[in-house]
Motif scaffolding. Structure first.
Motif, mmCIF file in Angstrom:
data_model
loop_
_atom_site.group_PDB
_atom_site.id
_atom_site.type_symbol
_atom_site.label_atom_id
_atom_site.label_comp_id
_atom_site.label_asym_id
_atom_site.label_seq_id
_atom_site.Cartn_x
_atom_site.Cartn_y
_atom_site.Cartn_z
ATOM 1 N N ALA A 143 0.827 -1.206 0.000
ATOM 2 C CA ALA A 143 0.000 0.000 0.000
ATOM 3 C C ALA A 143 0.863 1.258 0.000
ATOM 4 N N LEU A 144 1.930 1.263 0.796
ATOM 5 C CA LEU A 144 2.819 2.426 0.831
ATOM 6 C C LEU A 144 3.523 2.642 -0.505
ATOM 7 N N ALA A 145 3.751 1.556 -1.240
ATOM 8 C CA ALA A 145 4.398 1.655 -2.546
ATOM 9 C C ALA A 145 3.413 1.991 -3.666
ATOM 10 N N GLY A 146 2.144 2.141 -3.311
ATOM 11 C CA GLY A 146 1.135 2.477 -4.301
ATOM 12 C C GLY A 146 0.674 1.305 -5.138
ATOM 13 N N GLU A 147 0.981 0.076 -4.699
ATOM 14 C CA GLU A 147 0.624 -1.119 -5.459
ATOM 15 C C GLU A 147 -0.653 -1.777 -4.942
ATOM 16 N N PHE A 148 -1.217 -1.241 -3.876
ATOM 17 C CA PHE A 148 -2.384 -1.849 -3.251
ATOM 18 C C PHE A 148 -3.206 -0.749 -2.614
ATOM 19 N N SER A 149 -4.519 -0.876 -2.668
ATOM 20 C CA SER A 149 -5.423 0.157 -2.162
ATOM 21 C C SER A 149 -5.356 0.268 -0.641
ATOM 22 N N LEU A 150 -5.127 1.479 -0.155
ATOM 23 C CA LEU A 150 -5.141 1.714 1.287
ATOM 24 C C LEU A 150 -6.497 1.367 1.892
ATOM 25 N N PHE A 151 -7.545 1.514 1.114
ATOM 26 C CA PHE A 151 -8.897 1.216 1.580
ATOM 27 C C PHE A 151 -9.052 -0.249 1.979
ATOM 28 N N ASP A 152 -8.322 -1.128 1.295
ATOM 29 C CA ASP A 152 -8.450 -2.567 1.549
ATOM 30 C C ASP A 152 -7.533 -3.077 2.653
ATOM 31 N N VAL A 153 -6.634 -2.246 3.152
ATOM 32 C CA VAL A 153 -5.654 -2.699 4.148
ATOM 33 C C VAL A 153 -6.317 -3.236 5.417
ATOM 34 N N PRO A 154 -7.280 -2.538 6.038
ATOM 35 C CA PRO A 154 -7.868 -3.069 7.284
ATOM 36 C C PRO A 154 -8.524 -4.434 7.105
ATOM 37 N N ASN A 155 -9.246 -4.638 5.982
ATOM 38 C CA ASN A 155 -9.901 -5.927 5.763
ATOM 39 C C ASN A 155 -8.887 -7.052 5.626
ATOM 40 N N TYR A 156 -7.817 -6.793 4.915
ATOM 41 C CA TYR A 156 -6.781 -7.808 4.733
ATOM 42 C C TYR A 156 -6.136 -8.158 6.073
ATOM 43 N N ILE A 157 -5.812 -7.145 6.866
ATOM 44 C CA ILE A 157 -5.152 -7.403 8.149
ATOM 45 C C ILE A 157 -6.079 -8.156 9.103
ATOM 46 N N LEU A 158 -7.350 -7.782 9.131
ATOM 47 C CA LEU A 158 -8.312 -8.504 9.963
ATOM 48 C C LEU A 158 -8.382 -9.969 9.551
ATOM 49 N N ALA A 159 -8.469 -10.222 8.254
ATOM 50 C CA ALA A 159 -8.539 -11.599 7.765
ATOM 51 C C ALA A 159 -7.279 -12.378 8.131
ATOM 52 N N GLN A 160 -6.133 -11.733 8.033
ATOM 53 C CA GLN A 160 -4.870 -12.397 8.359
ATOM 54 C C GLN A 160 -4.812 -12.802 9.825
ATOM 55 N N PHE A 161 -5.292 -11.943 10.705
ATOM 56 C CA PHE A 161 -5.281 -12.282 12.128
ATOM 57 C C PHE A 161 -6.283 -13.390 12.441
ATOM 58 N N ILE A 162 -7.433 -13.363 11.794
ATOM 59 C CA ILE A 162 -8.405 -14.444 12.001
ATOM 60 C C ILE A 162 -7.805 -15.777 11.566
ATOM 61 N N GLY A 163 -7.216 -15.798 10.383
ATOM 62 C CA GLY A 163 -6.617 -17.034 9.886
ATOM 63 C C GLY A 163 -5.481 -17.522 10.761
ATOM 64 N N ALA A 164 -4.640 -16.593 11.222
ATOM 65 C CA ALA A 164 -3.502 -16.976 12.060
ATOM 66 C C ALA A 164 -3.966 -17.573 13.384
ATOM 67 N N MET A 165 -4.979 -16.989 13.983
ATOM 68 C CA MET A 165 -5.458 -17.489 15.267
ATOM 69 C C MET A 165 -6.151 -18.834 15.113
ATOM 70 N N LEU A 166 -6.905 -19.010 14.033
ATOM 71 C CA LEU A 166 -7.536 -20.310 13.789
ATOM 72 C C LEU A 166 -6.480 -21.388 13.561
ATOM 73 N N GLY A 167 -5.467 -21.062 12.782
ATOM 74 C CA GLY A 167 -4.402 -22.022 12.530
ATOM 75 C C GLY A 167 -3.691 -22.440 13.794
ATOM 76 N N ALA A 168 -3.391 -21.472 14.663
ATOM 77 C CA ALA A 168 -2.708 -21.777 15.921
ATOM 78 C C ALA A 168 -3.569 -22.649 16.824
ATOM 79 N N PHE A 169 -4.863 -22.378 16.831
ATOM 80 C CA PHE A 169 -5.763 -23.187 17.649
ATOM 81 C C PHE A 169 -5.764 -24.646 17.203
#
Length: 242
Positions: free
Chosen positions: A72-98
């Motif tokens: 996103a900082l490099a202008g290759e990805f929409s800043l608008f989509d950053v929160p959704n991606y990060i939320l999804a990543q944390f959900i997936g990481a926590m499910l995997g660890a469980f």
């Protein structure tokens, strides 16, 4: 599959296999017990490969908040989509660890050392040195994000073009992750991914693990801040050299 679901699934697979190899090597009584660093770094490389294969066509397979922020900082990805991606990543990481804990519960129960149990989920420094520990995470993540930014064949979807680890192809990104682990990972365990460390660390804190000991909160900010800073440096340098 939507990008949000793809990031959950891809990150889930990353942590399931990545923390899974940690468990296989570290916990008492597994067939892989004490098999060593080469097994761990190889397992994590294959874990990234698997996540990229599944999520790449749908989300670009970021699977890492530092990758998302760097792009996103490099202008290759929409800043608008950053929160959704990060939320999804944390959900997936926590499910995997469980699920890793669920599979290995008998081995967690028979392993005495609390630090060894925590190491299945998250990182800790081999030598506690603030500057060195942060620098390792910064440089390791810089290598990853800088490499991503230098691959120009982005993944095409029906609606738009998505760049991420999937832009490299599954095999090249697995080799990059393997190389980072082999060459730079021995000092901190090379989180190079805030969701990879903090998500499972939270799960470790919440689970009823027998004699689990400390959650290592004093160190927990380093695998978050270091990778984000490294990604920002990679984005800046890539734009400067363009």
């Amino acid at each position: 599959m939507t990008p949000f679901i793809a990031e959950i699934v891809g990150t889930f697979l990353l942590i399931l296999l990545g923390c899974g190899v940690n468990a296989n090597v570290s916990l008492k009584g597994t067939y892989g017990s004490s098999s060593g660093w080469i097994v761990i770094t190889t397992g994590w490389a294959f874990a990234v490969y698997t996540g990229v294969v599944v999520a790449g066509p749908y989300s670009g397979a970021h699977m890492n908040p530092a990758v998302t922020i760097g792009l996103a900082l490099a202008g290759e990805f929409s800043l608008f989509d950053v929160p959704n991606y990060i939320l999804a990543q944390f959900i997936g990481a926590m499910l995997g660890a469980f699920v890793v804990w669920l599979i290995h519960k008998p081995h967690f129960d028979t392993t005495e050392d609390g630090d060894t149990k925590r190491a299945v989920f998250c990182n800790a420094p081999a030598i506690n040195n603030l500057f060195s520990n942060i620098l390792t995470e910064v440089v390791g993540t810089f290598v990853l994000v800088f490499a991503v930014l230098y691959f120009t064949d982005a993944v095409s979807t029906k609606d738009n073009t998505i760049i991420g680890l999937g832009s490299l192809g599954a095999l090249p990104v697995a080799i990059i992750i393997w190389g980072i682990g082999l060459s730079l990972g021995g000092t901190t365990g090379y989180a190079i991914n805030p969701a990879r460390d903090l998500g499972p660390r939270i799960v470790h804190a919440l689970l009823p693990i027998k004699d689990k000991g400390s959650n290592g909160w004093g160190y927990s900010w380093i695998p978050v801040v270091g990778p984000i800073f490294g990604a920002a440096v990679a984005a800046w340098l890539a734009m400067t050299l363009a």
